[in-house]
Scaffold this motif. Structure first.
Motif, mmCIF file in Angstrom:
data_model
loop_
_atom_site.group_PDB
_atom_site.id
_atom_site.type_symbol
_atom_site.label_atom_id
_atom_site.label_comp_id
_atom_site.label_asym_id
_atom_site.label_seq_id
_atom_site.Cartn_x
_atom_site.Cartn_y
_atom_site.Cartn_z
ATOM 1 N N ILE A 193 53.017 -28.194 5.737
ATOM 2 C CA ILE A 193 51.596 -27.895 5.975
ATOM 3 C C ILE A 193 51.021 -27.362 4.675
ATOM 4 C CG2 ILE A 193 49.954 -26.748 7.495
ATOM 5 C CD1 ILE A 193 52.028 -28.578 8.878
ATOM 6 N N MET A 245 59.794 -27.807 15.871
ATOM 7 C CA MET A 245 58.761 -28.103 16.858
ATOM 8 C C MET A 245 59.088 -29.443 17.512
ATOM 9 S SD MET A 245 54.780 -27.733 15.786
ATOM 10 C CE MET A 245 53.448 -28.029 16.936
ATOM 11 N N ARG A 285 54.497 -32.817 20.553
ATOM 12 C CA ARG A 285 53.570 -31.685 20.504
ATOM 13 C C ARG A 285 52.998 -31.555 19.078
ATOM 14 N NH1 ARG A 285 53.857 -25.838 20.004
ATOM 15 N NH2 ARG A 285 51.698 -25.271 20.455
ATOM 16 N N VAL A 304 49.033 -31.286 18.297
ATOM 17 C CA VAL A 304 48.476 -30.084 17.655
ATOM 18 C C VAL A 304 47.803 -30.437 16.332
ATOM 19 C CG1 VAL A 304 49.072 -27.905 16.529
ATOM 20 C CG2 VAL A 304 50.027 -28.453 18.787
ATOM 21 N N TYR A 305 48.479 -31.256 15.508
ATOM 22 C CA TYR A 305 47.882 -31.564 14.210
ATOM 23 C C TYR A 305 46.747 -32.585 14.307
ATOM 24 C CZ TYR A 305 50.876 -28.208 12.142
ATOM 25 O OH TYR A 305 51.456 -27.001 11.837
ATOM 26 N N ARG A 322 44.498 -32.174 16.505
ATOM 27 C CA ARG A 322 43.376 -31.244 16.724
ATOM 28 C C ARG A 322 43.058 -30.383 15.505
ATOM 29 N NH1 ARG A 322 45.804 -30.570 22.145
ATOM 30 N NH2 ARG A 322 46.943 -28.764 21.361
ATOM 31 N N THR A 323 44.086 -29.844 14.848
ATOM 32 C CA THR A 323 43.815 -28.846 13.804
ATOM 33 C C THR A 323 43.660 -29.434 12.412
ATOM 34 O OG1 THR A 323 46.170 -28.417 13.410
ATOM 35 C CG2 THR A 323 45.061 -27.061 15.075
ATOM 36 N N SER A 324 44.064 -30.682 12.233
ATOM 37 C CA SER A 324 43.970 -31.250 10.885
ATOM 38 C C SER A 324 43.340 -32.642 10.863
ATOM 39 C CB SER A 324 45.380 -31.299 10.268
ATOM 40 O OG SER A 324 45.376 -32.023 9.061
ATOM 41 N N PRO A 326 39.478 -32.651 12.182
ATOM 42 C CA PRO A 326 38.534 -32.113 11.180
ATOM 43 C C PRO A 326 38.313 -33.053 9.997
ATOM 44 C CG PRO A 326 40.100 -30.412 11.828
ATOM 45 C CD PRO A 326 40.534 -31.679 12.519
ATOM 46 N N LEU A 378 44.921 -38.629 18.104
ATOM 47 C CA LEU A 378 43.632 -38.420 17.444
ATOM 48 C C LEU A 378 42.484 -38.851 18.351
ATOM 49 C CD1 LEU A 378 41.877 -37.676 15.027
ATOM 50 C CD2 LEU A 378 42.353 -39.934 14.049
ATOM 51 N N ILE A 379 42.631 -40.002 18.994
ATOM 52 C CA ILE A 379 41.564 -40.484 19.879
ATOM 53 C C ILE A 379 41.403 -39.525 21.067
ATOM 54 C CG2 ILE A 379 40.874 -42.355 21.446
ATOM 55 C CD1 ILE A 379 40.385 -43.070 18.512
ATOM 56 N N LEU A 393 39.485 -36.672 19.789
ATOM 57 C CA LEU A 393 38.112 -37.118 19.557
ATOM 58 C C LEU A 393 37.336 -37.190 20.876
ATOM 59 C CD1 LEU A 393 35.975 -38.169 17.603
ATOM 60 C CD2 LEU A 393 37.047 -40.424 17.693
ATOM 61 N N TYR A 444 33.510 -28.574 17.596
ATOM 62 C CA TYR A 444 34.927 -28.771 17.280
ATOM 63 C C TYR A 444 35.775 -27.614 17.813
ATOM 64 C CZ TYR A 444 39.210 -28.467 14.627
ATOM 65 O OH TYR A 444 40.534 -28.326 14.290
ATOM 66 N N ILE A 489 39.486 -26.472 20.718
ATOM 67 C CA ILE A 489 40.728 -25.949 20.139
ATOM 68 C C ILE A 489 41.482 -25.115 21.174
ATOM 69 C CG2 ILE A 489 41.516 -24.157 18.497
ATOM 70 C CD1 ILE A 489 41.226 -26.901 17.297
ATOM 71 N N ASP A 525 46.936 -23.559 19.194
ATOM 72 C CA ASP A 525 46.801 -24.370 17.979
ATOM 73 C C ASP A 525 46.669 -23.510 16.726
ATOM 74 O OD1 ASP A 525 46.787 -26.589 19.586
ATOM 75 O OD2 ASP A 525 44.638 -26.978 19.401
ATOM 76 N N PHE A 531 41.662 -26.551 8.019
ATOM 77 C CA PHE A 531 41.075 -25.997 9.237
ATOM 78 C C PHE A 531 40.235 -24.761 8.912
ATOM 79 C CE2 PHE A 531 41.161 -22.797 12.572
ATOM 80 C CZ PHE A 531 40.725 -23.499 13.680
ATOM 81 N N PHE A 547 36.977 -25.730 7.059
ATOM 82 C CA PHE A 547 36.136 -26.577 7.905
ATOM 83 C C PHE A 547 35.483 -25.773 9.015
ATOM 84 C CE2 PHE A 547 35.666 -29.294 11.690
ATOM 85 C CZ PHE A 547 34.910 -30.345 11.181
ATOM 86 N N ARG A 562 35.666 -44.517 14.656
ATOM 87 C CA ARG A 562 36.471 -44.669 15.867
ATOM 88 C C ARG A 562 36.870 -46.134 16.063
ATOM 89 N NH1 ARG A 562 37.295 -43.228 21.687
ATOM 90 N NH2 ARG A 562 36.356 -41.161 21.619
#
Lengths: 271, 271
Positions: free
Chosen positions: A115, A166, A170, A174-175, A177-179, A182, A230-231, A234, B189, B193, B197, B205, B208, B245
């Motif tokens: 990370i 991890m 999961r 998680v990534y 959403r958090t990376s 964004p 990711l979708i 989104l 966004y 979360i 996370d 993150f 952003f 997308r």
């Protein structure tokens, strides 16, 4: 001391790893289709030489290439004696692809994700302390060779990182959403910016859009590999955005304020 | 030297302005329904005293209250001898509302917008150099008293700011894109979360989402006042996001890479 480390993709991450573990290997070589990057890394003494193929005698192989190319390498290297590990921002999706193709995931592959990153890319931006104090996620499988897992853990620790295990599925959620989300939002946002607007920006714009300066090749690959998660992220975002839009269009200040207050709270948790 | 400055809303912006122009006025008073903020500002010597109403003898009035309250004040103060100016992030929308109600915009009002702020709010976060080197946009009208325009320009310059004039409607469109939309996206966004996370976030993150920590009261007011321009910017964003997308869902890496590359370029212009 392992004799030779091969780094596939001598960009920001690969070159920084080379600098960080310089004394941990007798020899570090780089394989990169970008001749300029490879030549730069040799000239600066980051690696000992460029190679065009993976040598049979190499002991460790770091796949620091774009995410969409990683599975191919794992498949190709399934019978190589070296320990193979990667720096991909996607884990389960890569593992699934390898499993689909081989019917199993090779025991010599240890899935890892540092990370750490910058919107700058290339070995020109590399530094020996990029991983210092940063987390590296490992997502080992039942099939992962335990000795190789220990070695890879030790190499990342030698680079200054804090290693954490991890579940791979999961990890991808998680990534996403958090990376990944964004980054996607920053890119889509920037697409609508008028060049004239840049005369009228403050610190908010600068920070919000910083990740929008990231490498297209790398991020197209991540979006593609982590498509499902990711979708899903989104979809959630679009529902939340639609709620905000409704409150604004309705002139419902109290509702809008409540939505903002709830969103803001999400950020206050641990971190 | 003007005798008295009244600051309506002694939050981050109001209190920072008080600190920055402390020597430019004989006396600075604060009007704020939040008793704690007013008391804090008096205790720290930021202002000389709290007031409950605008005094007839005050010479200058800074409206540093939430954007959705500014037009009411301008209307109420239309016949006051003082020079009235504001710190609202919205300009044309406020001007239009005042015009609708009075049939004109009072000559004693000078519309201003300091491009300075933090996600922190309240006088506790104030500093004398918040405006140092920052831009303050002035959007004067044909009806604006030229002498008052000069005074207000001088006060912001005394606070360290660089003053720039702009058309008010263009102001609202530009800041809808460069400031209001990023805030809206950051809030929407964060709504998606998961608290868990936050253990898995990096610098991307953090930067952003930083503006997602901003004040709900203030931002609900801005979104409400600048509704038309913000919704237009949001429409553009949603079209751009839909294009991203589609490229991801189609697995069209080349298209996705091209979209990212084009977006990234938008950020490279002047700044």
């Amino acid at each position: 001391l392992p004799a030779e480390l091969t780094i596939v993709g001598i960009g920001l991450i690969g070159a920084s790893f080379a600098l960080a573990v310089r004394d941990g290997f007798e020899r570090i070589v780089a394989l990169d289709p970008d001749e300029a990057n490879g030549a730069f890394a040799v000239r600066r003494g980051m690696v000992d030489q460029r190679v065009d193929v993976i040598r049979p005698e190499t002991d460790a192989i770091l796949l620091a290439c774009p995410s969409h190319l990683i599975a191919d390498w794992i498949v190709d290297l399934a019978d190589h004696p070296a320990t193979v590990f990667d720096a991909g921002s996607v884990k389960q999706a890569i593992i699934s692809e390898v499993h689909d193709r081989l019917g199993q995931v090779p025991g010599n592959y240890v899935p890892t994700h540092p990370i750490a990153g910058l919107e700058q890319s290339g070995p020109q931006s590399a530094s020996a302390d990029l991983f210092e104090g940063r987390t590296v996620i490992l997502t080992p499988l039942a099939s992962t060779d335990p000795d190789r897992l220990l070695h890879v853990t030790g190499w990342w620790q030698a680079a200054g990182a804090v290693v954490e295990e991890m579940d791979p599925a999961r990890h991808d959620q998680v990534y996403a959403r958090t990376s990944h989300l964004p980054h996607l939002l920053a890119f889509a946002y920037l697409a609508g910016i008028d060049p004239e607007d840049l005369h009228h920006t403050g610190g908010g714009f600068r920070d919000f859009s910083r990740i929008g300066g990231s490498d297209p090749q790398m991020w197209a690959g991540i979006f593609d590999r982590n498509r499902a998660a990711l979708i899903a992220a989104l979809d959630t975002f679009e529902l939340d955005l639609a709620e905000f839009r409704r409150s604004i269009e309705a002139g419902d200040l109290a509702r809008c304020r409540a939505l903002i207050a709830a969103a803001r709270k999400r950020r206050e948790a641990p971190e």
